[in-house]
Design an enzyme around this catalytic site. Structure first.
Site, PDB file in Angstrom:
ATOM      1  NE  ARG A  35      -5.596 -19.190   5.079  1.00 22.89           N
ATOM      2  CZ  ARG A  35      -5.240 -20.253   6.186  1.00 22.89           C
ATOM      3  NH1 ARG A  35      -4.712 -21.573   5.037  1.00 22.89           N
ATOM      4  NH2 ARG A  35      -4.269 -19.917   6.371  1.00 22.89           N
ATOM      5  CG  HIS A  44      -0.059 -21.351   2.654  1.00 25.24           C
ATOM      6  ND1 HIS A  44      -0.931 -21.769   3.704  1.00 25.24           N
ATOM      7  CD2 HIS A  44       0.749 -20.056   4.433  1.00 25.24           C
ATOM      8  CE1 HIS A  44      -1.282 -21.711   5.069  1.00 25.24           C
ATOM      9  NE2 HIS A  44      -0.092 -20.593   4.809  1.00 25.24           N
ATOM     10  CE  LYS A  81       3.391   3.241   3.410  1.00 23.08           C
ATOM     11  NZ  LYS A  81       3.163   3.079   4.508  1.00 23.08           N
ATOM     12  CG  LEU A 111       8.368   2.501   4.580  1.00 19.59           C
ATOM     13  CD1 LEU A 111       7.500   1.646   3.626  1.00 19.59           C
ATOM     14  CD2 LEU A 111       6.867   3.250   4.844  1.00 19.59           C
ATOM     15  NE  ARG A 159       6.415   4.397   0.329  1.00 22.66           N
ATOM     16  CZ  ARG A 159       6.965   5.256   1.493  1.00 22.66           C
ATOM     17  NH1 ARG A 159       7.436   5.267   1.965  1.00 22.66           N
ATOM     18  NH2 ARG A 159       5.058   5.455   1.862  1.00 22.66           N
ATOM     19  CE1 TYR A 176       1.760  -0.510   3.958  1.00 21.96           C
ATOM     20  CE2 TYR A 176       0.182   1.992   4.422  1.00 21.96           C
ATOM     21  CZ  TYR A 176       0.526   1.016   5.236  1.00 21.96           C
ATOM     22  OH  TYR A 176       1.715   1.633   6.426  1.00 21.96           O
ATOM     23  CD  GLU A 206       9.966   1.547  10.457  1.00 26.40           C
ATOM     24  OE1 GLU A 206       9.781   2.675   9.686  1.00 26.40           O
ATOM     25  OE2 GLU A 206       9.950   0.948   9.738  1.00 26.40           O
TER      26      GLU A 206
HETATM   27  N1  PDD Z   1       2.964   5.188   7.102  1.00 23.06           N
HETATM   28  N2  PDD Z   1       7.681   3.810   8.816  1.00 23.06           N
HETATM   29  C1  PDD Z   1       6.402   3.251   9.027  1.00 23.06           C
HETATM   30  C2  PDD Z   1       6.085   1.735   9.474  1.00 23.06           C
HETATM   31  C3  PDD Z   1       5.071   3.821   8.824  1.00 23.06           C
HETATM   32  O1  PDD Z   1       3.936   3.302   8.287  1.00 23.06           O
HETATM   33  C4  PDD Z   1       5.336   4.913   7.866  1.00 23.06           C
HETATM   34  C5  PDD Z   1       3.591   5.612   7.058  1.00 23.06           C
HETATM   35  C6  PDD Z   1       6.280   6.107   7.460  1.00 23.06           C
HETATM   36  C7  PDD Z   1       6.474   7.450   6.726  1.00 23.06           C
HETATM   37  O2  PDD Z   1       6.581   6.902   5.407  1.00 23.06           O
HETATM   38  P1  PDD Z   1       6.195   8.457   4.520  1.00 23.06           P
HETATM   39  O3  PDD Z   1       6.449   9.210   5.253  1.00 23.06           O
HETATM   40  O4  PDD Z   1       6.472   7.746   2.783  1.00 23.06           O
HETATM   41  O5  PDD Z   1       4.853   8.107   4.816  1.00 23.06           O
HETATM   42  C8  PDD Z   1       7.362   5.245   8.059  1.00 23.06           C
HETATM   43  C9  PDD Z   1       1.676   5.452   6.674  1.00 23.06           C
HETATM   44  C10 PDD Z   1       1.187   7.440   6.683  1.00 23.06           C
HETATM   45  C11 PDD Z   1       0.407   4.712   7.432  1.00 23.06           C
HETATM   46  O6  PDD Z   1       0.536   3.030   7.607  1.00 23.06           O
HETATM   47  O7  PDD Z   1      -0.376   5.359   8.076  1.00 23.06           O
END
Ligand code: PDD
Length: 284
Positions: free
Chosen positions: A100, A102, A145, A201, A51, A32, A177
């Site tokens: 379902r 894997h 992501k 991320l 990304r 996403y 993070e």
């Molecule tokens: N999340 N690290 C994680 C684990 C994140 O889920 C996000 C963003 C970031 C920051 O990434 P960016 O600057 O590209 O938004 C870092 C989004 C906003 C969410 O899951 O809602």
């Protein structure tokens, strides 16, 4: 107005329905993006689409959409929503399998987009966050992501239950993070943030913050950050889409600086607003 796009059809988000055999639902098998819209324009769109392409490549998911197709579809979504400020959520899953399994059984990817109204932070409303540190027990590909955010949710909600706003995650003594944002630390006017790796991320806002800081002639270092160094820092910030850059006033009950938003954060926040304005007015 909030709107949704699901596999070619535009609806109200509450009317969009997916199959129980969608691999996104059953396996969390999808990726996403969350993108901000300011003044009717998608901010940092190219970086988000790059990304997305990388995430899709990493999970070996091919779609029929080129970067241009995604871009046009998102622009269409923004026009349909008719909101000046909004958040776009784009999710691509491996689609609906016949049963379902894997094993990846042939399926068309599911594409979902939602656009929802959003109010960006005002400088005077920003409060310093109280966070704790927690062990980062996620998988080793936090750079992709993916929609499977169970560990992020568990860690965030443990922090909330303990009375904090969020948690900064730590692996082997080093900061990775926060549960949905990247981490910055300021010591003696030098800005530091953990380097890109498979353990965090590669935030688009993180990239913007680095670029803006360099433009302001501030020193920025992408380097390992020891969790123990956070409590002695002058400033600590989080960065993410929607949140932009938010200051932290307290970590594990210990005050950061004087507990209030710091001067370098303020400089960064204002420069970030200027960047948004330039993007709205299309100034490079
Ligand atoms: N999340 N690290 C994680 C684990 C994140 O889920 C996000 C963003 C970031 C920051 O990434 P960016 O600057 O590209 O938004 C870092 C989004 C906003 C969410 O899951 O809602």
């Amino acid at each position: 107005m909030a709107i949704a796009y699901l596999n070619g059809a535009w609806t109200a988000p509450s009317d969009a329905k997916i199959s129980v055999f969608d691999r996104g639902f059953m396996f969390g098998d999808g990726v996403y993006e969350v993108m901000p819209v300011y003044g009717g324009k998608i901010f940092t769109k190219t970086a988000h689409l790059e990304r997305l392409a990388r995430s899709l490549r990493e999970i070996r998911l091919t779609t029929r959409f080129s970067e241009d197709d995604w871009s046009q579809l998102l622009d269409q979504a923004v026009v349909k929503a008719g909101e000046d400020n909004a958040l776009i959520y784009l999710q691509v899953t491996r689609g609906v399998a016949p049963e379902r399994s894997h094993a990846y059984l042939a399926a068309e990817p599911t594409v979902l987009i939602t656009v929802t109204p959003f109010t960006p932070n005002n400088e005077q409303d920003i409060v310093s966050l109280r966070v704790c540190t927690k062990e980062d027990f996620r998988w080793h590909r936090a750079d992709i992501k993916v929609t499977s955010l169970i560990a992020n949710g568990m860690i965030k909600n443990e922090a909330l239950a303990e009375g904090y706003h969020d948690a900064i995650m730590v692996r082997a003594g080093f900061v990775t993070e926060a549960t949905s944002s990247n981490v910055f630390m300021v010591v003696d006017s030098e800005i530091m943030t953990p380097p890109k790796s498979e353990l965090l991320l590669h935030g688009i806002t993180r990239e913007e913050v680095i670029r803006i800081a360099q433009g302001l002639d501030l020193k920025v270092k992408e380097c390992e950050v020891q969790a123990s160094a956070l409590e002695g820092a002058d400033e600590v910030w989080l960065s993410a889409t929607g949140m932009e850059v938010q200051p932290i006033g307290e970590i594990n009950g210990m005050q950061v600086g004087d507990g209030k938003p710091g001067p370098i954060w303020r400089q960064m926040f204002r420069a970030f607003q200027d960047e948004k304005q330039k993007a709205i007015e299309c100034i490079d």
